[in-house]
Design an enzyme around this catalytic site. Structure first.
Site, mmCIF file in Angstrom:
data_model
loop_
_atom_site.group_PDB
_atom_site.id
_atom_site.type_symbol
_atom_site.label_atom_id
_atom_site.label_comp_id
_atom_site.label_asym_id
_atom_site.label_seq_id
_atom_site.Cartn_x
_atom_site.Cartn_y
_atom_site.Cartn_z
ATOM 1 N N HIS A 1 3.074 4.577 -0.494
ATOM 2 C CA HIS A 1 2.872 6.015 -0.623
ATOM 3 C C HIS A 1 4.251 6.656 -0.815
ATOM 4 O O HIS A 1 5.277 5.939 -0.877
ATOM 5 C CB HIS A 1 2.131 6.574 0.599
ATOM 6 C CG HIS A 1 2.727 6.177 1.921
ATOM 7 N ND1 HIS A 1 3.989 6.559 2.321
ATOM 8 C CD2 HIS A 1 2.241 5.393 2.924
ATOM 9 C CE1 HIS A 1 4.247 6.076 3.514
ATOM 10 N NE2 HIS A 1 3.212 5.341 3.898
ATOM 11 N N GLY B 1 6.256 8.027 1.065
ATOM 12 C CA GLY B 1 7.267 7.648 2.066
ATOM 13 C C GLY B 1 8.050 6.427 1.600
ATOM 14 O O GLY B 1 9.293 6.420 1.597
ATOM 15 N N HIS B 2 7.316 5.392 1.150
ATOM 16 C CA HIS B 2 7.996 4.174 0.654
ATOM 17 C C HIS B 2 8.806 4.493 -0.601
ATOM 18 O O HIS B 2 9.920 3.987 -0.795
ATOM 19 C CB HIS B 2 6.973 3.089 0.285
ATOM 20 C CG HIS B 2 6.070 2.674 1.404
ATOM 21 N ND1 HIS B 2 4.746 3.004 1.450
ATOM 22 C CD2 HIS B 2 6.322 1.934 2.519
ATOM 23 C CE1 HIS B 2 4.192 2.488 2.543
ATOM 24 N NE2 HIS B 2 5.127 1.834 3.206
ATOM 25 N N ARG C 1 -2.100 3.839 7.139
ATOM 26 C CA ARG C 1 -3.291 3.826 7.999
ATOM 27 C C ARG C 1 -4.053 5.153 7.948
ATOM 28 O O ARG C 1 -5.166 5.230 8.472
ATOM 29 C CB ARG C 1 -2.901 3.488 9.433
ATOM 30 C CG ARG C 1 -2.478 2.019 9.575
ATOM 31 C CD ARG C 1 -2.234 1.615 11.018
ATOM 32 N NE ARG C 1 -2.090 0.186 11.164
ATOM 33 C CZ ARG C 1 -0.923 -0.441 11.403
ATOM 34 N NH1 ARG C 1 0.195 0.245 11.503
ATOM 35 N NH2 ARG C 1 -0.890 -1.748 11.534
ATOM 36 N N GLN D 1 11.025 1.459 15.722
ATOM 37 C CA GLN D 1 11.298 0.296 14.859
ATOM 38 C C GLN D 1 12.707 0.399 14.272
ATOM 39 O O GLN D 1 13.469 -0.576 14.236
ATOM 40 C CB GLN D 1 10.269 0.224 13.739
ATOM 41 C CG GLN D 1 10.658 -0.695 12.590
ATOM 42 C CD GLN D 1 9.553 -0.875 11.582
ATOM 43 O OE1 GLN D 1 8.626 -1.596 11.821
ATOM 44 N NE2 GLN D 1 9.657 -0.229 10.423
ATOM 45 N N ASP E 1 8.627 5.452 11.870
ATOM 46 C CA ASP E 1 8.622 4.400 12.893
ATOM 47 C C ASP E 1 9.999 4.407 13.549
ATOM 48 O O ASP E 1 10.822 3.505 13.330
ATOM 49 C CB ASP E 1 8.303 3.046 12.245
ATOM 50 C CG ASP E 1 6.920 3.050 11.632
ATOM 51 O OD1 ASP E 1 5.956 3.308 12.369
ATOM 52 O OD2 ASP E 1 6.789 2.836 10.414
ATOM 53 N N ASN F 1 0.854 -1.192 0.000
ATOM 54 C CA ASN F 1 0.000 0.000 0.000
ATOM 55 C C ASN F 1 0.892 1.246 0.000
ATOM 56 O O ASN F 1 0.842 2.088 0.891
ATOM 57 C CB ASN F 1 -0.965 -0.003 1.203
ATOM 58 C CG ASN F 1 -2.054 1.023 1.001
ATOM 59 O OD1 ASN F 1 -2.201 1.960 1.771
ATOM 60 N ND2 ASN F 1 -2.807 0.897 -0.067
ATOM 61 N N LEU G 1 2.939 10.773 6.445
ATOM 62 C CA LEU G 1 2.297 9.779 5.577
ATOM 63 C C LEU G 1 2.313 8.404 6.249
ATOM 64 O O LEU G 1 3.319 8.005 6.835
ATOM 65 C CB LEU G 1 3.008 9.683 4.228
ATOM 66 C CG LEU G 1 2.941 10.896 3.300
ATOM 67 C CD1 LEU G 1 3.420 10.502 1.904
ATOM 68 C CD2 LEU G 1 1.551 11.489 3.219
ATOM 69 N N GLY H 1 11.933 3.967 7.074
ATOM 70 C CA GLY H 1 11.440 5.320 7.325
ATOM 71 C C GLY H 1 11.535 5.649 8.813
ATOM 72 O O GLY H 1 11.250 4.808 9.664
HETATM 73 O O1 PAF Z 1 7.619 -0.640 8.563
HETATM 74 C C1 PAF Z 1 7.033 -1.594 8.008
HETATM 75 O O2 PAF Z 1 6.343 -1.442 6.991
HETATM 76 C C2 PAF Z 1 7.143 -2.977 8.607
HETATM 77 O O3 PAF Z 1 7.163 -2.931 9.994
HETATM 78 C C3 PAF Z 1 8.345 -3.772 8.061
HETATM 79 C C4 PAF Z 1 9.657 -3.134 8.421
HETATM 80 C C5 PAF Z 1 8.232 -3.896 6.551
HETATM 81 C C6 PAF Z 1 8.349 -5.191 8.650
HETATM 82 O O4 PAF Z 1 7.177 -5.875 8.344
#
Ligand code: PAF
Length: 284
Positions: free
Chosen positions: A32, A34-35, A192, A158, A155, A30, A189, A152
């Site tokens: 956006h 950011g990705h 969700r 993370q 998170d 999905n 972005l 990114g």
């Molecule tokens: O940030 C995310 O989209 C997810 O947590 C990741 C790093 C792809 C792991 O599933």
């Protein structure tokens, strides 16, 4: 050129023939901007980029949105192809496994847990979430064998968990944290965001504005941290903040008395949707 692979066997066949260093962008799809910014950076640095699209069941709690998480493979591939046109000599291999068994076969019953960092803040509210993230990222690193991987900073916790995992396990992978991409008015972005109603979306602008105000209050000065803390305490009267905290940007320690860089981490509850944001502040 973009190649889509749907099984781990196909992925392994392609990866085993690759002799060039590989950049890797893990996502849950999905896509956006950011990705896309992660992919763009990877394409500027590598001839070949592996890109995963996998909604990882291990990182969702029992009452979370695993089933309704948007899955939009065709649209995602179009976005990747669109960007890749600007890099005609580069190659992107998209790994979008048809089934979680492809990523986690029964023979690979491993669990990766980064102690400490995984159980505070977001990890306290979502127990097991970061184990699920670390486990899938470890597995994807095993498959992709990347030289660099891109995450990114939206998170932020993370990112720190993955960085710590790579350090602890001495994996020879460079972890690149990429700036948050925002809508014009400031909302970070996120896939969700599409759960939000128009009213919720306009209310959500308070998150990035609040981070800016706290940053302004600190004004890079240690002496202003207590004033910022008082300001945060008044804001926390709004029960929709899951948390709004200043932490050390390296360790996420609550003790920021000697921190050179702090992070302000925010989660605002908007109905059933939790919106994450953060910013980093240097302290003189
Ligand atoms: O940030 C995310 O989209 C997810 O947590 C990741 C790093 C792809 C792991 O599933």
């Amino acid at each position: 050129m973009v190649t889509l692979v749907r099984t781990t066997q196909e992925l392994n066949d392609i990866r085993s023939k690759e002799t060039r260093p590989v950049g890797f962008v893990p996502t849950m799809g999905n896509l956006h901007q950011g990705h896309i910014s992660l992919l763009e950076r990877a394409l500027t640095e590598y001839e070949v980029v592996y890109f995963s699209i996998f909604v990882n069941p291990k990182q969702f709690g029992p009452n979370e949105d695993f089933n309704r998480y948007p899955r939009t493979l065709e649209q995602d591939i179009n976005l990747i192809e669109e960007l890749t046109k600007r890099f005609p000599k580069k190659e992107v291999v998209v790994y979008s496994p048809k089934d979680p068994q492809e990523v986690f076969p029964e023979s690979k019953n491993q669990n990766v847990s980064v102690l400490g960092l995984s159980t505070m803040l977001e990890g306290k509210i979502r127990p097991g979430h970061f184990d699920g993230v670390a486990t899938v990222v470890y597995r994807l690193f095993e498959l992709m064998k990347p030289t660099s991987a891109y995450f990114g900073l939206k998170d932020f916790q993370q990112y720190l968990v993955i960085r710590q995992m790579v350090k602890d396990l001495q994996m020879p992978i460079k972890i690149v944290g990429m700036p948050i991409i925002r809508e014009a008015e400031g909302l970070a972005l996120s896939s969700r965001n599409q759960y939000l109603s128009p009213e919720q979306k306009s209310t959500s602008l308070l998150i990035s504005r609040t981070l800016k105000e706290i940053t302004k209050t600190i004004n890079n000065k240690r002496a202003n941290l207590s004033q910022a803390q008082t300001f945060i305490s008044t804001l926390l009267k709004d029960p929709n903040w899951n948390y709004l905290e200043m932490r050390d940007a390296e360790t996420l320690s609550e003790d920021i008395s000697h921190s050179k860089q702090i992070t302000i981490l925010a989660v605002y509850q908007m109905g059933t949707t939790r919106l994450l944001d953060n910013t980093q502040v240097e302290i003189e």
